[in-house]
Write a protein that holds these residues in place. Structure first.
Motif, short mmCIF file in Angstrom:
data_model
loop_
_atom_site.label_atom_id
_atom_site.label_comp_id
_atom_site.label_asym_id
_atom_site.label_seq_id
_atom_site.Cartn_x
_atom_site.Cartn_y
_atom_site.Cartn_z
N GLU A 89 0.84 -1.20 0.00
CA GLU A 89 0.00 0.00 0.00
C GLU A 89 0.87 1.26 0.00
O GLU A 89 1.11 1.86 1.05
N PRO A 90 1.39 1.66 -1.18
CA PRO A 90 2.22 2.87 -1.24
C PRO A 90 1.39 4.11 -0.89
O PRO A 90 0.21 4.21 -1.25
N ARG A 91 2.02 5.02 -0.21
CA ARG A 91 1.35 6.26 0.18
C ARG A 91 2.28 7.44 -0.10
O ARG A 91 3.48 7.37 0.17
N GLY A 92 1.71 8.50 -0.65
CA GLY A 92 2.49 9.70 -0.88
C GLY A 92 2.17 10.37 -2.20
O GLY A 92 1.29 9.93 -2.95
N ALA A 93 2.90 11.44 -2.47
CA ALA A 93 2.65 12.25 -3.67
C ALA A 93 3.37 11.65 -4.89
O ALA A 93 4.37 10.93 -4.76
N LEU A 94 2.84 11.96 -6.06
CA LEU A 94 3.45 11.55 -7.33
C LEU A 94 3.26 12.69 -8.32
O LEU A 94 2.12 13.04 -8.65
N ALA A 95 4.36 13.29 -8.78
CA ALA A 95 4.31 14.41 -9.73
C ALA A 95 4.43 13.86 -11.14
O ALA A 95 5.46 13.28 -11.51
N VAL A 96 3.37 14.03 -11.93
CA VAL A 96 3.31 13.49 -13.29
C VAL A 96 3.16 14.65 -14.27
O VAL A 96 2.31 15.53 -14.08
N GLY A 97 3.96 14.65 -15.30
CA GLY A 97 3.82 15.62 -16.38
C GLY A 97 3.42 14.91 -17.66
O GLY A 97 3.67 13.72 -17.83
N ALA A 98 2.76 15.64 -18.56
CA ALA A 98 2.39 15.08 -19.85
C ALA A 98 2.37 16.19 -20.89
O ALA A 98 1.98 17.33 -20.58
N VAL A 99 2.81 15.87 -22.10
CA VAL A 99 2.67 16.84 -23.18
C VAL A 99 1.19 17.04 -23.45
O VAL A 99 0.37 16.14 -23.19
N PRO A 100 0.78 18.21 -23.93
CA PRO A 100 -0.65 18.52 -24.04
C PRO A 100 -1.46 17.50 -24.83
O PRO A 100 -2.60 17.18 -24.46
N THR A 101 -0.90 16.98 -25.92
CA THR A 101 -1.67 16.05 -26.75
C THR A 101 -1.86 14.68 -26.09
O THR A 101 -2.69 13.89 -26.53
#
Length: 326
Positions: A89-101
Motif C-alpha cells: 500500500e504505497p502512500r504519498g505524492a506523485l508528480a506526473v507531467g504530460a505533453v498537451p496532446t
C-alpha cells in the motif's frame, strides 16, 4: 532555521521565478521567504540569489545549492514514503507531467492508478516536451508522458517505458467536412457510443484546407510539418495556438479544420464532428512514460511504473488513443 522548509522555498523560487508567487505557493509572506533565503546564504557563506529590483536568477553557487536541494528533498520524500507505506500500500505524492496532446491518456492513467492505490496522490501537469524533460532531469517531476523519439544522447539518464502509438486525424465539423457520410457525433474507440469516422484523407489534400495548428515551438507541430514535407507539400495555418483546447474550439466555432492525435478525439464525444485518418504517409509516433533512471524511485513511483507496464492498462491506453480508427 528549518533547513527542509528553506530548501523548499529555494525550489519554489526556481519553479515560479518570482518572489511573490514563490511565497504564495509556500503559504508564507514574501519578507519571510526573503529572510529565510538570506539565512541560507549566511549558512553557506555565499550569495545564492541574484537580486535586482526583481528576481533575475541564481548565482553559480546558488545553482549548485539548488541542484543539491532538489536531491535532498527528493530523498526526504522517498524516505517519508518508505516509512508511511505498507508492503502493498504505497502512500504519498506523485508528480506526473504530460505533453498537451497526451493529457487524455495521462488523465486516465492517474485516475486508474489512484483507484488501484488510494494512498497515492498524483498531481498531473500539462507541460511542453522541453519542460517535461527538464522537469525530470531536475526532479521536479517523477514521471512524464511524452515523445520517445526525443530521447537521445542529450538525455542519457532518462528511462523510456513505451505506452502507445500516436496517430493523426483531420478533424472538421460535419457540416463543413465535405464528407458524403459525416459522423453525427464522434467518440473514440472504447468510449461507449462509437461512430464511424470519415474517409481517410491524404496529407497533401489536408494542406490545402484552412487549418488551426499548434505553434512551431511545440513538438507536435514538428511532427505535423514533417508529415507535410514527406507528402511534398507545406501548410500555412489559418490559426496557430499553443493550447490543444483551442484546436477543438476553433473547429467547433468556425470553418477551419485541425490535425489532432487520436487521444484527443475522445473529448469530442457527442459533438457534430467528423474525423479522417491522415494517410500518405501514415504517421505513427511512439508515446512513452519517461523517468529518471539514475535516482532511487519512491514507493509511489515504483507502483506507477508497475501499473504502466500492466498489459490491461496498455490495452486501455491503445484503445483510447484512436488506434481503432486508423
Amino acid at each position: 532555521m528549518n533547513l527542509f522548509s528553506t530548501l523548499r522555498y529555494l525550489v519554489a523560487l526556481d519553479d515560479h521565478r518570482h518572489f511573490g508567487r514563490a511565497a504564495l505557493a509556500c503559504h508564507i509572506t514574501q519578507p519571510a521567504l526573503s529572510n529565510a533565503l538570506r539565512a541560507l546564504e549566511q549558512t553557506f557563506g555565499t550569495s545564492i540569489v541574484r537580486r535586482e529590483r526583481r528576481f533575475v536568477g541564481f548565482t553559480p553557487e546558488g545553482e549548485r545549492i539548488l541542484e543539491a536541494a532538489r536531491r535532498i528533498l527528493h530523498e526526504h520524500e522517498t524516505l517519508q514514503q518508505d516509512l508511511a507505506s505498507a508492503a502493498t500500500e504505497p502512500r504519498g505524492a506523485l508528480a506526473v507531467g504530460a505533453v498537451p496532446t497526451a493529457m487524455p491518456i495521462a488523465a486516465r492513467f492517474v485516475a486508474q492508478l489512484h483507484d488501484r492505490h488510494p494512498g497515492i496522490v498524483p498531481t498531473l501537469r500539462s507541460v511542453s516536451s522541453s519542460d517535461l524533460e527538464t522537469g525530470l532531469e531536475t526532479l521536479k517531476l517523477d514521471m512524464g508522458l511524452g515523445y520517445a523519439e526525443r530521447m537521445d544522447l542529450q538525455h542519457p539518464h532518462l528511462r523510456v517505458v513505451p505506452q502507445y502509438v500516436e496517430r493523426y486525424f483531420l478533424l472538421s465539423r460535419a457540416d463543413a467536412s465535405g464528407d458524403p457520410t459525416p459522423a453525427a457525433g464522434l467518440s473514440a474507440p472504447g468510449a461507449g457510443d462509437v461512430r464511424q469516422p470519415g474517409a481517410p484523407m491524404r496529407w497533401a489534400d489536408a494542406a490545402a484546407l484552412p487549418l488551426c495548428l499548434l505553434t512551431p515551438d511545440m513538438h507536435n507541430r514538428t511532427i505535423v510539418d514533417r508529415a507535410f514535407a514527406a507528402a511534398a507539400v507545406s501548410a500555412t495555418p489559418a490559426i496557430e495556438t499553443n493550447a490543444t483546447v483551442t484546436l477543438i474550439a476553433s473547429v467547433a466555432a468556425g470553418r477551419v479544420s485541425s490535425i489532432l492525435p487520436g487521444a484527443l478525439l475522445e473529448v469530442m464525444a457527442g459533438r457534430d464532428f467528423v474525423a479522417r485518418a491522415l494517410v500518405e504517409p501514415t504517421v505513427e509516433v511512439p508515446i512513452a512514460f519517461l523517468v529518471h533512471g539514475s535516482q532511487r524511485p519512491s514507493r509511489t513511483l515504483e507502483a506507477a511504473l508497475a501499473f504502466a507496464t500492466d498489459p490491461e492498462w496498455l490495452d486501455d491506453a491503445a484503445r483510447h488513443s484512436g488506434g481503432g480508427m486508423a
